[in-house]
Design a protein around this motif. Structure first.
Motif, mmCIF file in Angstrom:
data_model
loop_
_atom_site.group_PDB
_atom_site.id
_atom_site.type_symbol
_atom_site.label_atom_id
_atom_site.label_comp_id
_atom_site.label_asym_id
_atom_site.label_seq_id
_atom_site.Cartn_x
_atom_site.Cartn_y
_atom_site.Cartn_z
ATOM 1 N N PRO A 163 0.622 -1.230 0.002
ATOM 2 C CA PRO A 163 -0.095 -0.064 -0.052
ATOM 3 C C PRO A 163 1.049 1.370 -0.136
ATOM 4 C CG PRO A 163 0.117 -0.946 2.208
ATOM 5 C CD PRO A 163 1.080 -1.718 1.187
ATOM 6 N N PRO A 164 0.275 2.396 -0.306
ATOM 7 C CA PRO A 164 1.149 3.626 -0.285
ATOM 8 C C PRO A 164 1.754 3.972 0.909
ATOM 9 C CG PRO A 164 -1.315 3.924 -0.547
ATOM 10 C CD PRO A 164 -1.180 2.740 -0.744
ATOM 11 N N ALA A 165 3.072 3.934 1.048
ATOM 12 C CA ALA A 165 3.579 4.281 2.277
ATOM 13 C C ALA A 165 4.920 4.723 2.222
ATOM 14 C CB ALA A 165 3.867 2.892 3.026
ATOM 15 N N LEU A 166 5.423 5.536 3.266
ATOM 16 C CA LEU A 166 6.876 5.917 3.221
ATOM 17 C C LEU A 166 7.465 5.384 4.143
ATOM 18 C CD1 LEU A 166 7.464 8.528 5.170
ATOM 19 C CD2 LEU A 166 6.123 9.840 3.787
ATOM 20 N N TRP A 167 8.648 5.424 4.372
ATOM 21 C CA TRP A 167 9.433 4.447 5.260
ATOM 22 C C TRP A 167 10.945 5.297 5.437
ATOM 23 C CZ3 TRP A 167 13.859 2.519 3.326
ATOM 24 C CH2 TRP A 167 13.880 1.994 1.797
ATOM 25 N N ILE A 168 11.281 5.262 6.438
ATOM 26 C CA ILE A 168 12.783 5.576 6.784
ATOM 27 C C ILE A 168 13.569 4.818 7.505
ATOM 28 C CG2 ILE A 168 12.102 7.176 8.722
ATOM 29 C CD1 ILE A 168 14.282 9.318 7.778
ATOM 30 N N GLU A 169 14.712 4.597 7.426
ATOM 31 C CA GLU A 169 15.626 3.188 7.849
ATOM 32 C C GLU A 169 16.982 3.895 8.244
ATOM 33 O OE1 GLU A 169 15.210 -0.422 5.853
ATOM 34 O OE2 GLU A 169 17.015 -1.306 7.311
#
Lengths: 370, 458
Positions: free
Chosen positions: B384-390
């Motif tokens: 699904p539309p998402a943003l992530w930061i790792e």
């Protein structure tokens, strides 16, 4: 054809009934009366009356009505009850008002729905027993009477009631043989209906018939025949004569006397109705209204011998006066569906065969009915 | 009185409608009963008349013979003065006598020896009549011929009787209806009385008070009271949170301000410009941090304001990611942290408020820069539309992950962060109906924060 035979028999019988009721009418008198409208400029109104009511009785009534409503052209046709019944059934849309003393036939027509009901207020004052469903209205009161010739007084006191008549017949069987006259129930509708009513009133009626049989009473078909025989001196006593006609006759013949029995006296009532298919319902309603109004009833009481039954008309010639004179012995024919029983062909045969059996008891020669 | 507007009206309508329907049903039943009763009463006349005629039927001269009893006709006519008709029919269906030829009953099967009586209504010669038909047989010595007596009369008397009976039922039902409606009014008034009590109790309260409502109420309203009390409890908690937040914020602001004040005082006592310079540099750093703290407090307040709900617009996540990257790039480079991007190939479209999205990205990057060790990757995905930061930093222990979302909570107390970054991101996620997820980074170390836009179409 059996069916035709029955019709023919019924026709003959009706004819006999009719002729007895119109017996007083001199043959040369016209049987129609036409009273033209007095104000021809106004809208022409007319009224057709079919009746079995003789001219001397009808004329004063019609004249009074015409005086009251001169704008109405009145056409009156006097007929025998038979032709009245038949011509009405043939063309029920011709007559506005039908008047007849043949109660069972009038009742049968009303029962079959040929009559139109009058409004409540027209008959508000009218005795409940003198109308049926407000369709059929009894407007006269004509007792059945005995008339004797004063020659009878040489033999005995005149009978005042049925019991005295029976006693007289038993006591003077020899002297009175052939001197008594009455209706033949087999040939006269009126005689038949009296026989039917009387047989239901008392079982001693059959004793009276047997006694009449023993004195070999003459059996006539009309009141007029018997009245004429009494005036001629052929008969000394006439039993069961139509009072309204006999009264007028007796007044002209000093040697005759009329007796209304004080134990019971049958009463015939003329019945009038407005035809359901009346061509002139408005004038028909006016006439019916007039017939039961105090004004019309007063004409009946004062200018005819029919007997008025309006409760407010109490003088001579009213039912109230008759009742007082007879001491409460007046028995108007039941004015209800019992009248229909008289028209039953088997009923008629049964009653007549009994009547003949009783009448011919003495001679033991019961002739078979035809 | 619209039903939706008044509880009273609603109750009345929903109680009177069935009452009305029931009343109509009763009236209909009463009409049928009245007709049955009238028919039963008047059918006795038919029964008696046929019987008295049938009794007079004999065998004479080789045919059926009837000495018609006139009273039978009178009885049949009755007080209502009905029109009367009768017919005598022999075993072969031939007319023997009568004043009319009444029609036969269609039920011709009933031919057994017993005496039977049938009734029916019909329209005959333009009249509504009730016909009674008696099928019986002679009771002579030898002759047992069957015959049928048919009588009929008009139905006016029945109609009058039925109407009269019905009117009396109608009066009774109407009376009962009026009584029930009166009782209904009373009952509705009585049932709604506790509601009025509750309304009065709430209106009479001190508007500042968040104390629970204590009122004895019927069960249904007690539930309402419980719900109100729960709401009040929540409001109490919110107020406590707000008070704590204000306390924390004051505390957080006071500490650096006190530091600045102390440093300035110390510097004023010294005379060396070098020492002044050092003091000014310290004051500058501290005041910058304080200013940033104030900005974050402002935006958090703005985000938490329930009255403020800007209309979302359709935006591409990738565009915003690249923009944030450009803004933060110098800071990362200065801190010598490797910043990478791993975006989806196609645009990732979501409904969002652009400045909030930017705020969330800046806070996430800021957070990662502070705690993220040496490598930070920012990315998006479509399904699904998402943003992530790792990052590959120390990460946050699972039991701490909910706590760090609360304002002023810091996973480590190193004095650099404000403790508001993740709280702001959480607020923004809630405003967008998005899910904020904290998990381990790649290879089980570091931290991965995912913001998933639920129910969004790419």
């Amino acid at each position: 054809m059996k069916q035709h035979g029955t019709c023919w028999l019924l026709g003959m019988w009706l004819f006999a009934w009719a002729s007895c009721l119109s017996a007083d009418t001199p043959g040369d008198e016209a049987q129609t009366l036409h009273l033209p409208a007095q104000a021809p400029a106004m809208k022409a109104l007319s009224l057709d009356i079919y009746a079995a009511l003789d001219m001397p009785q009808a004329r004063p009534l019609l004249k009074a009505f015409h005086q009251r409503y001169p704008q109405i052209e009145v056409r009156y046709r006097n007929m025998t009850t038979l032709s009245l019944y038949e011509s009405f059934l043939r063309k029920p849309q011709r007559a506005d008002v039908v008047i007849s003393s043949a109660m069972p036939w009038q009742f049968s027509l009303a029962n079959d729905g040929y009559a139109r009901a009058l409004s409540k207020d027209v008959l508000a004052h009218w005795p409940a027993r003198a109308h049926w469903r407000r369709e059929l209205v009894a407007f006269t009161f004509e007792p059945i009477a005995m008339v004797y010739n004063k020659k009878l007084l040489t033999l005995a006191e005149p009978p005042r009631n049925h019991a005295e008549l029976l006693a007289l017949l038993d006591d003077q069987e020899k002297a009175l043989t052939g001197r008594i006259a009455t209706y033949d129930p087999a040939r006269s509708g009126a005689g038949y209906s009296y026989a039917m009513a009387e047989s239901r009133l008392s079982p001693r009626y059959w004793d009276l018939i047997a006694a009449l049989g023993r004195v070999e009473a003459e059996l006539n078909t009309t009141t007029a025949q018997t009245l004429q025989g009494l005036a001629d001196g052929r008969y000394w006593l006439g039993y069961n004569l139509l009072g309204s006609y006999a009264r007028a006759f007796v007044e002209k013949h000093a040697e005759l006397e009329m007796v209304i029995p004080d134990d019971y006296a049958l009463v015939v009532q003329r019945l009038a109705f407005m035809s359901a298919q009346a061509p002139h319902p408005e004038t028909a309603r006016l006439f019916m209204d007039f017939l039961v109004s105090e004004e019309g009833q007063r004409v009946i009481a004062e200018q005819t011998t029919l007997g008025a039954i309006h409760p407010d008309v109490t003088g001579a010639g009213s039912a109230a006066a008759f009742r007082v004179g007879a001491g409460g012995a007046m028995r108007p024919a039941e004015f209800d569906p019992q009248l229909l029983a008289a028209l039953d062909r088997l009923k008629r045969r049964a009653l007549l065969s009994r009547w003949k059996r009783e009448f011919h008891q003495a001679t033991h020669t019961v002739p078979a009915e035809k | 009185m619209t039903p939706a507007r008044s509880l009273y009206g609603r109750l009345l309508i929903w109680l009177s409608l069935p009452l009305l329907a029931l009343g109509s049903l009763l009236l209909f039943q009463a009409w049928r009963d009245a007709q049955t009763a009238a028919d039963r009463a008047f059918d006795r006349l038919l029964q008696a008349a046929t019987l008295s005629i049938a009794e007079q039927v004999q065998w004479q001269d080789g045919q059926l013979w009837l000495d018609l009893p006139p009273t039978a006709l009178k009885m049949l006519s009755g007080k209502a003065q009905e029109r009367v008709f009768y017919t005598l029919i022999d075993d072969k269906g031939r007319y023997i006598t009568g004043n009319a030829r009444l029609p036969a009953h269609p039920d011709g099967r009933n031919r057994q020896d017993t005496d039977t009586l049938l009734y029916r209504n019909e329209q005959w010669r333009g009249m509504a009549v009730r016909e009674g038909i008696r099928r019986t047989r002679l009771e002579g010595w030898q002759n047992h011929k069957r015959f049928e007596v048919r009588v009929a009369h008009t139905r006016e008397g029945r109609k009058r009787l039925a109407t009269r009976l019905w009117w009396s039922s109608f009066a009774a039902i109407l009376g009962m209806g009026v009584l029930s409606i009166a009782l209904l009014l009373l009952a509705v008034c009585a049932a709604l009385a506790p509601l009025t009590r509750l309304r009065h109790a709430i209106r009479a309260r001190n508007p500042r008070s968040l104390a629970p409502v204590a009122l004895t109420l019927p069960r249904e309203l007690a539930e309402l009271r419980e719900v109100i009390n729960q709401l009040l409890a929540r409001m109490r908690r919110v107020r406590a949170n707000q008070e704590r937040f204000i306390g924390d914020a004051s505390h957080q602001l006071r500490t650096p301000l006190a530091g600045i004040s102390a440093r300035a005082e110390l510097a004023l006592r010294q005379t060396s410009p070098e020492q002044w310079y050092n003091a000014l540099a310290t004051i500058h750093v501290t005041s910058e941090r304080t200013s940033r703290l104030a900005t974050q407090l402002l935006s958090l307040t703005r985000l938490d304001n329930p009255e403020y709900s800007p209309a979302p617009v359709r935006v591409d996540l990738n565009t915003h990611i690249h923009q944030a990257l450009l803004e933060q790039w110098p800071a990362f480079r200065q801190a010598e942290i490797d910043l990478g991007v791993d975006c989806a190939d196609a645009p990732v479209m979501v409904d969002a408020t652009p400045w909030q999205l930017d705020e969330a990205l800046n806070n996430l990057l800021d957070n990662a820069r502070r705690y993220g060790a040496s490598r930070v990757t920012l990315g998006s995905c479509r399904e699904p539309p998402a943003l992530w930061i790792e990052d590959n930093g120390a990460g946050i222990a699972p039991e701490q992950r909910l706590m760090v979302l609360r304002p002023f909570h810091r996973a480590r107390d190193d004095g650099h962060g404000s403790g508001l970054g993740l709280a702001i991101v959480d607020s923004i996620a809630r405003n967008h109906g998005a899910r904020l997820e904290l998990s381990n980074g790649e290879n089980g170390c570091g931290l991965c924060i995912t913001l998933t836009f639920i129910n969004e179409v790419a």
